[in-house]
Design an enzyme around this catalytic site. Sequence first.
Site, PDB file in Angstrom:
ATOM      1  N   ASP A   1     -30.683  60.253  16.121  1.00 48.99           N
ATOM      2  CA  ASP A   1     -30.890  59.420  17.380  1.00 48.99           C
ATOM      3  C   ASP A   1     -29.903  58.370  17.421  1.00 48.99           C
ATOM      4  O   ASP A   1     -29.950  57.196  17.967  1.00 48.99           O
ATOM      5  CB  ASP A   1     -32.239  58.663  17.323  1.00 48.99           C
ATOM      6  CG  ASP A   1     -32.220  57.952  15.988  1.00 48.99           C
ATOM      7  OD1 ASP A   1     -31.573  57.724  15.173  1.00 48.99           O
ATOM      8  OD2 ASP A   1     -33.513  57.738  15.681  1.00 48.99           O
TER       9      ASP A   1
ATOM     10  N   GLU B   1     -34.315  67.278  13.994  1.00 50.06           N
ATOM     11  CA  GLU B   1     -35.307  65.862  14.033  1.00 50.06           C
ATOM     12  C   GLU B   1     -35.639  65.751  15.463  1.00 50.06           C
ATOM     13  O   GLU B   1     -35.378  64.633  15.825  1.00 50.06           O
ATOM     14  CB  GLU B   1     -34.612  64.763  13.206  1.00 50.06           C
ATOM     15  CG  GLU B   1     -35.363  63.798  12.795  1.00 50.06           C
ATOM     16  CD  GLU B   1     -35.086  62.512  12.204  1.00 50.06           C
ATOM     17  OE1 GLU B   1     -34.129  61.894  12.717  1.00 50.06           O
ATOM     18  OE2 GLU B   1     -35.291  62.302  11.061  1.00 50.06           O
TER      19      GLU B   1
ATOM     20  N   GLU C   1     -32.165  53.551  19.758  1.00 47.19           N
ATOM     21  CA  GLU C   1     -32.184  55.011  19.009  1.00 47.19           C
ATOM     22  C   GLU C   1     -33.230  55.666  19.969  1.00 47.19           C
ATOM     23  O   GLU C   1     -33.143  57.013  20.441  1.00 47.19           O
ATOM     24  CB  GLU C   1     -32.858  54.898  17.855  1.00 47.19           C
ATOM     25  CG  GLU C   1     -31.711  54.369  16.831  1.00 47.19           C
ATOM     26  CD  GLU C   1     -31.436  53.040  16.649  1.00 47.19           C
ATOM     27  OE1 GLU C   1     -32.226  52.339  17.390  1.00 47.19           O
ATOM     28  OE2 GLU C   1     -30.881  52.520  15.876  1.00 47.19           O
TER      29      GLU C   1
ATOM     30  N   HIS D   1     -32.470  47.139   8.754  1.00 49.77           N
ATOM     31  CA  HIS D   1     -31.217  47.163   9.408  1.00 49.77           C
ATOM     32  C   HIS D   1     -31.242  47.375  11.007  1.00 49.77           C
ATOM     33  O   HIS D   1     -30.371  47.357  11.624  1.00 49.77           O
ATOM     34  CB  HIS D   1     -30.358  48.428   9.152  1.00 49.77           C
ATOM     35  CG  HIS D   1     -30.840  49.733   9.370  1.00 49.77           C
ATOM     36  ND1 HIS D   1     -30.661  50.164  10.534  1.00 49.77           N
ATOM     37  CD2 HIS D   1     -31.978  50.665   9.015  1.00 49.77           C
ATOM     38  CE1 HIS D   1     -31.361  51.381  10.783  1.00 49.77           C
ATOM     39  NE2 HIS D   1     -31.942  51.614   9.764  1.00 49.77           N
TER      40      HIS D   1
ATOM     41  N   ARG E   1     -31.676  46.952  14.702  1.00 44.99           N
ATOM     42  CA  ARG E   1     -31.313  45.826  15.709  1.00 44.99           C
ATOM     43  C   ARG E   1     -32.411  45.022  16.350  1.00 44.99           C
ATOM     44  O   ARG E   1     -32.218  44.054  16.642  1.00 44.99           O
ATOM     45  CB  ARG E   1     -30.651  46.552  17.118  1.00 44.99           C
ATOM     46  CG  ARG E   1     -29.351  46.672  17.214  1.00 44.99           C
ATOM     47  CD  ARG E   1     -28.917  47.614  18.217  1.00 44.99           C
ATOM     48  NE  ARG E   1     -27.576  48.190  17.601  1.00 44.99           N
ATOM     49  CZ  ARG E   1     -26.330  47.499  17.818  1.00 44.99           C
ATOM     50  NH1 ARG E   1     -26.230  46.548  18.908  1.00 44.99           N
ATOM     51  NH2 ARG E   1     -25.233  47.985  17.689  1.00 44.99           N
TER      52      ARG E   1
ATOM     53  N   HIS F   1     -27.776  45.807   4.208  1.00 44.62           N
ATOM     54  CA  HIS F   1     -26.945  46.437   5.089  1.00 44.62           C
ATOM     55  C   HIS F   1     -25.969  45.500   5.363  1.00 44.62           C
ATOM     56  O   HIS F   1     -26.159  44.382   5.645  1.00 44.62           O
ATOM     57  CB  HIS F   1     -27.600  46.676   6.382  1.00 44.62           C
ATOM     58  CG  HIS F   1     -27.057  47.684   7.290  1.00 44.62           C
ATOM     59  ND1 HIS F   1     -26.365  47.440   8.012  1.00 44.62           N
ATOM     60  CD2 HIS F   1     -27.439  49.029   7.284  1.00 44.62           C
ATOM     61  CE1 HIS F   1     -26.015  48.593   8.711  1.00 44.62           C
ATOM     62  NE2 HIS F   1     -26.659  49.659   8.198  1.00 44.62           N
TER      63      HIS F   1
HETATM   64  N1  UDP Z   1     -30.073  54.515   1.711  1.00 47.17           N
HETATM   65  C1  UDP Z   1     -29.063  54.729   0.576  1.00 47.17           C
HETATM   66  N2  UDP Z   1     -28.564  53.461   0.097  1.00 47.17           N
HETATM   67  C2  UDP Z   1     -29.388  52.271   0.479  1.00 47.17           C
HETATM   68  C3  UDP Z   1     -30.302  52.269   1.629  1.00 47.17           C
HETATM   69  C4  UDP Z   1     -30.681  53.489   2.218  1.00 47.17           C
HETATM   70  O1  UDP Z   1     -28.445  55.875   0.501  1.00 47.17           O
HETATM   71  O2  UDP Z   1     -28.918  51.475   0.041  1.00 47.17           O
HETATM   72  C5  UDP Z   1     -30.628  55.886   2.304  1.00 47.17           C
HETATM   73  C6  UDP Z   1     -31.849  56.162   2.504  1.00 47.17           C
HETATM   74  O3  UDP Z   1     -32.375  56.938   1.027  1.00 47.17           O
HETATM   75  C7  UDP Z   1     -32.051  56.906   3.639  1.00 47.17           C
HETATM   76  C8  UDP Z   1     -31.051  56.551   4.480  1.00 47.17           C
HETATM   77  O4  UDP Z   1     -30.123  55.799   3.694  1.00 47.17           O
HETATM   78  O5  UDP Z   1     -32.039  58.236   3.316  1.00 47.17           O
HETATM   79  C9  UDP Z   1     -31.668  55.776   5.525  1.00 47.17           C
HETATM   80  O6  UDP Z   1     -30.467  55.088   6.434  1.00 47.17           O
HETATM   81  P1  UDP Z   1     -30.868  53.888   7.537  1.00 47.17           P
HETATM   82  O7  UDP Z   1     -31.967  53.053   6.710  1.00 47.17           O
HETATM   83  O8  UDP Z   1     -29.569  53.253   7.647  1.00 47.17           O
HETATM   84  O9  UDP Z   1     -30.936  54.684   8.749  1.00 47.17           O
HETATM   85  P2  UDP Z   1     -32.263  55.207   9.347  1.00 47.17           P
HETATM   86  O10 UDP Z   1     -33.096  56.174   8.592  1.00 47.17           O
HETATM   87  O11 UDP Z   1     -33.394  53.986   9.797  1.00 47.17           O
HETATM   88  O12 UDP Z   1     -31.824  55.847  10.778  1.00 47.17           O
END
Ligand code: UDP
Length: 358
Positions: free
Chosen positions: A95, A117, A131, A199, A201, A231
Amino acid sequence: MRLLIVLGTRPEMIKLAPVIHECGKHADIEAIVCSTGQHVSLLKGLASFFEISVDIDLGVMSPEQSLASLTARCLEGLDRVIEQHRLDYVVVQGDTATAAAGALAAFYRAVPVVHIEAGLHTNDIRSPFPEEMNRRLITMLADVYMAPTLGAVDNLLRTGVEKRRIFCTGNTSIDALRWAVSRQPALSCDTPLVLITAHRRENYGKSIDNLCGAVRELSEKCAADFVWPVHPNPQIAKPVHALLDGSTVQLSRPLQYAEFVNLLSRASLVITDSGGVQEEAVALGKPVLVTRTTTERVEGVRAGAAILVGTDRAKIVSHAEAILSAGCRVPNDACTVYGNGFAAVQIIDHLRQLQCVR
Ligand code: UDP
């Protein structure tokens, strides 16, 4: 079959890595991996960890750019790439602005879009922002939908997507997680660990301040290690450091995926607004407090592994204390609600079958 695999952010690279691995097992598939570079620092090290190579890097990121200019740069860059290659499919994941621009660029060039997804939706177009709108746009633009759960399939059917275009495959995040876990030593540790990420917004401002207040309070009351990989976005990093520097909460830079999975495996409790982390924590049997008012990952909540707590300080503290003092047994069947680790195999299988009948 020639695929353009479009990614640009950390979760896209993590969730598409298993698909790229799977493509590599088939001599009749050529996968061209294109990164927009939407995340620069967060992508570092991920390609080498997953042993994949990025063929094209558009390097679109510029400091403090608006969503509109980011999207416009992704769209133009991806258009040039799509024009230069004869493609059977453009594959986008999730997304992000990268995924929405990839789907739109492919649509303009009449190349079919595969959405991985697919079908995650909340009922609020502004949450998560932006998103949820990206998802809805991609749902309109895609031709083939790889839905992670039956709930996501239902969402797509309700949106009017034809059943024959939808495949329920599980989430590739679980494939990536299993891959990472299989490369880790088994861990044990006596001190409970609370892992925190934030993280989104819609949590900028007051909500992130509340979360910091809750984490500080918990760290003062509970005998546990608190680890928060922060983040890099200044809207998150600035308040987190301002409110938690000098506390016992261990603030770190974003961790490499392998390190993060390692901590997740040790955690007694996860507090997060991340989509991917919700899936991973539930798959590892960890209780999760979701610091949001809505979630598209409803399966974890229904299975009793995740609780939507929003960003009210007292609510976060009371739920966390209850879990840390009494322990929380995540039901065994919760661990597979997002997939069994074979999503990428199924995705590529479906695409090969579709290719045969085209
Ligand atoms: N993640 C990582 N290092 C960190 C924090 C998260 O590798 O310090 C990984 C986590 O395992 C997951 C992904 O980042 O697979 C999630 O990314 P994020 O939270 O940025 O995005 P979202 O999933 O909310 O789109």
